[in-house]
Motif scaffolding. Structure first.
Motif, short mmCIF file in Angstrom:
data_model
loop_
_atom_site.label_atom_id
_atom_site.label_comp_id
_atom_site.label_asym_id
_atom_site.label_seq_id
_atom_site.Cartn_x
_atom_site.Cartn_y
_atom_site.Cartn_z
N VAL A 1 0.84 -1.20 0.00
CA VAL A 1 0.00 0.00 0.00
C VAL A 1 0.87 1.25 0.00
O VAL A 1 0.64 2.19 -0.74
CB VAL A 1 -0.94 0.01 1.23
N LEU A 2 1.89 1.21 0.84
CA LEU A 2 2.76 2.38 0.94
C LEU A 2 4.20 1.96 0.74
O LEU A 2 4.67 0.99 1.35
CB LEU A 2 2.61 3.03 2.33
N HIS A 3 4.87 2.68 -0.13
CA HIS A 3 6.28 2.42 -0.33
C HIS A 3 7.06 3.72 -0.15
O HIS A 3 6.90 4.67 -0.92
CB HIS A 3 6.52 1.84 -1.73
N VAL A 4 7.85 3.77 0.92
CA VAL A 4 8.73 4.92 1.12
C VAL A 4 10.02 4.56 0.42
O VAL A 4 10.75 3.66 0.84
CB VAL A 4 8.94 5.20 2.62
N ASP A 5 10.27 5.23 -0.71
CA ASP A 5 11.30 4.79 -1.64
C ASP A 5 12.55 5.65 -1.50
O ASP A 5 12.64 6.73 -2.08
CB ASP A 5 10.72 4.88 -3.07
N ASP A 6 13.48 5.17 -0.69
CA ASP A 6 14.80 5.79 -0.61
C ASP A 6 14.74 7.28 -0.32
O ASP A 6 15.34 8.09 -1.02
CB ASP A 6 15.51 5.55 -1.96
N VAL A 7 14.00 7.64 0.73
CA VAL A 7 13.76 9.05 1.02
C VAL A 7 14.85 9.65 1.90
O VAL A 7 15.26 9.05 2.89
CB VAL A 7 12.39 9.21 1.72
N SER A 8 15.33 10.81 1.48
CA SER A 8 16.23 11.59 2.32
C SER A 8 15.65 12.98 2.51
O SER A 8 15.00 13.50 1.61
CB SER A 8 17.62 11.71 1.68
#
Lengths: 381, 261
Positions: free
Chosen positions: B9-16
């Motif tokens: 449902v939720l993908h936090v993709d390599d967040v900076s």
């Protein structure tokens, strides 16, 4: 008919309100204010104030420039008289339309900020409108001499239907010119329609959204509402109400001057709303009547009236009392109004309506149980 | 990750996220499966709230993206993100204090039904029976059915939070974000809140919880990401995280050492 549906309580409020407004010529008699020109003012100011309250009372955005829309409404109505017809309906239609367009532009820009910055922006725009009307746009507004009817006005529709009358015509409805009390009753009916529309807005989901925006804008955005169009709609509606009021001023007296757009007029509607009760249905109306009464009747009291009032006292006491009291009436009426305003804001932040509610609860209405079905809480009334 | 992408449902993709020179988040990458509860834990200043603000669009990430249900959330307004099906409970309850409890819970239902903007003035709030009934039912669920007509501002802190939860639940969000849902609550209120959240879980709602109360986290979470210094230092099931020496050392031990100074 959902279009006209309202709760029984709201319908009862409307019925009482209608009786009070239509019976003005009777109950204003003992107060010395029952002449048509003044009653028209009462009714028109009430429209201005309830419209202003849709913005300020529901969304909390305090506009200091609503007189601009009032002025735009008046100018548009007079131009409608000059160019088309003396009939009131087209004048109202164009006035509401044009003031709505002005409100759309000014609101779109001003609502990018909130709080004091919003207020300053609206004030700045209103002053711009005022100065434009006063100087740059004199071909349209006739500057400080005011826009008036002339014998050479085209009045295309009227002249096509009937020969030109000898003198200056006055506003009419379907060919019938207003005279005396008729002008007042026309305005009164318009007020009742405006009041009903306001009741519908207050009771509607749209009205609840506006209250919620006033209560917590952050929660509104995280709840999935785009708040800007909501506040802009409220701004435009209240601008249209102001335009409507402006048109009615022009209908009762076909004349439009710059003074109607001055910032003091914008400030006055703020006073009316706060004095009566921000966010309530009836409050702004009461505030408007109060201030109009003070401005027109109280200001006319002179020292002899005061002396007569205190004549029951022995002369040694009556003279000094009358001397002090006379400073608060006549030319000093604003002193009384100012004091009253301070007292209301300090002791009754909810305005006169809060006072009424407090008195009401003293007489035991507090004990009424609230059924869950009727749990439409009245946060602002 | 061995999980199928369909259920994400939720993908936090390599967040900076760089906040004024401070590297608040670096290379955060995790995915939340449909119907699960994902907890993010970490000491104060680990970047938990920053991460949540990036997810809901309050802060734009410096790098990376947040993908919800196949839609990139980056650059969207908070109201647009809500309209996609993400609801949020705040650390300090964000409610409408001047409205009644019932109105507080009805309002979000209008956003769900009518969209981000609609001028609805022909009907009255009273005549919206369907929405009112649902709001009453949900308030019953959270234990506020006796307070329908109360001013929301007069509720206790625990009740405000319960009401805020009801405001989110009435939207049937696909993803519910909870920022320290039990902060400032008594042990008793915390336990009722845990029971309530378990009940929601039974309905299959996906949740991301930010929390530092271990009791809450271990009772609710299916997966836990441990955040420290803006990085995820461990991720796994509650048992894996509890047993991880790395977490013990880096998070619990580290925090204690810091406090001992």
């Amino acid at each position: 008919m959902t279009l006209f549906a309202l709760s029984r309580r709201d319908l009862a409020v409307f019925a009482v309100f209608a009786v009070v407004v239509l019976a003005m010529p009777f109950w204003l008699q003992p107060l010395g204010a029952a002449y048509p020109a003044l009653m028209q003012k009462f009714v028109i100011s009430a429209i201005f104030a309830i419209g202003f309250n849709i913005l300020f009372g529901l969304t909390g955005y305090l506009s200091f420039g609503h007189a601009a829309f009032l002025g735009v409404g008046s100018y548009t109505a007079v131009w409608s008289f000059k160019l088309l017809t003396m009939d009131a309906i087209p004048a109202i239609f164009f006035a509401v339309l044009v003031s709505g367009l002005f409100a759309l532009v000014i609101g779109y820009l001003s609502l990018r900020r909130s709080g004091i910055y919003f207020s300053i922006l609206t004030l700045a725009f209103a002053q711009m409108c005022y100065n434009l009307a006063y100087s740059v746009l004199t071909p349209i507004t006739n500057g400080e001499t005011s826009l008036q009817l002339t014998l050479s006005d085209p009045r295309l529709i009227d002249t096509a239907l009937a020969p030109r009358p000898a003198g200056l015509p006055s506003a009419s409805l379907f060919g019938h010119s207003f005279s005396g009390l008729e002008g007042f009753y026309f305005c009164a009916v318009v007020l009742l329609i405006a009041f009903f529309v306001t009741q519908k807005i207050f009771a509607s989901p749209f009205g609840m959204m506006l209250r919620a925006i006033k209560s917590n804008q952050t929660r509104m955005t995280y709840t999935g509402f785009n708040t800007r169009p909501y506040t802009l709609t409220a701004f435009v509606i209240s601008g249209m109400f102001a335009g409507l009021a402006g048109a009615l001023f022009a209908i009762t007296d076909p004349l439009a001057g710059t003074e109607r757009m001055q910032w003091t007029a914008s400030g006055e509607v703020v006073l009316m709303t706060i004095l009566g009760g921000v966010g309530t249905l009836i409050g702004p109306v009461i505030g408007a009547w109060f201030i109009e009464y003070f401005e027109n009747i109280f200001s006319a009291f002179n020292e002899s009236v005061v002396h007569a009032f205190f004549s029951f006292l022995p002369a040694e006491i009556a003279d000094p009392v009358a001397l002090v009291a006379s400073k608060f009436v006549g030319e000093g009426w604003q002193l009384t109004l100012g004091l009253l305003f301070v007292l209301v804001v300090v002791f009754l932040p909810g305005g006169i309506m809060e006072g009424v509610r407090r008195i009401g609860s003293l007489f035991g209405r507090r004990g009424t149980p609230v059924s869950p079905g009727a749990a439409r809480a009245q946060p602002a009334e | 990750m061995a999980r199928s992408d369909q259920n994400i449902v939720l993908h936090v993709d390599d967040v900076s996220k760089n906040l004024g020179g401070l590297q608040a988040l670096s290379d955060i990458d995790f995915a939340v499966e449909e119907g699960t509860t994902h907890a993010i834990i970490g000491p104060n200043g680990a970047g938990k709230s920053t991460l949540l603000n990036v997810i809901v669009g309050r802060l734009p990430p410096t790098r990376g993206a947040v993908v919800f249900d196949g839609t990139v959330l980056t650059g969207k307004q908070p109201y647009e993100i809500n309209q996609l099906g993400v609801a949020r409970v705040f650390q300090t309850p964000e409610i409408f204090p001047e409205l009644s409890v019932l109105q507080n819970v009805m309002t979000p239902a209008f956003a769900k039904r009518d969209g981000a903007f609609r001028i609805n003035i022909f009907r009255t709030v009273d005549s919206e029976a369907e929405i009112r009934d649902e709001a009453e039912a949900i308030l019953e669920d959270v234990g506020l059915s006796t307070r329908l007509a109360s001013h929301a501002g007069s509720l206790s802190r625990g009740d405000k939070r319960r009401m805020e939860l009801a405001m989110c639940l009435i939207q049937h969000p696909r993803l519910l974000l909870l920022d320290e849902p039990t902060a400032g609550m008594s042990r008793h209120d915390t336990n009722t809140t845990i029971d309530l959240l378990k009940k929601i879980k039974a309905r299959g709602m996906t949740k991301v919880i930010i929390e530092h109360d271990m009791h809450v986290v271990f009772s609710l979470a299916d997966r836990i990401s441990v955040l420290s210094g803006g990085k995820i230092i461990a991720e796994g099931t509650p048992d894996e995280v509890r047993g991880s020496a790395k977490v013990q050392e880096a998070y619990l031990g580290g925090a204690h050492r810091l406090e001992a100074h």
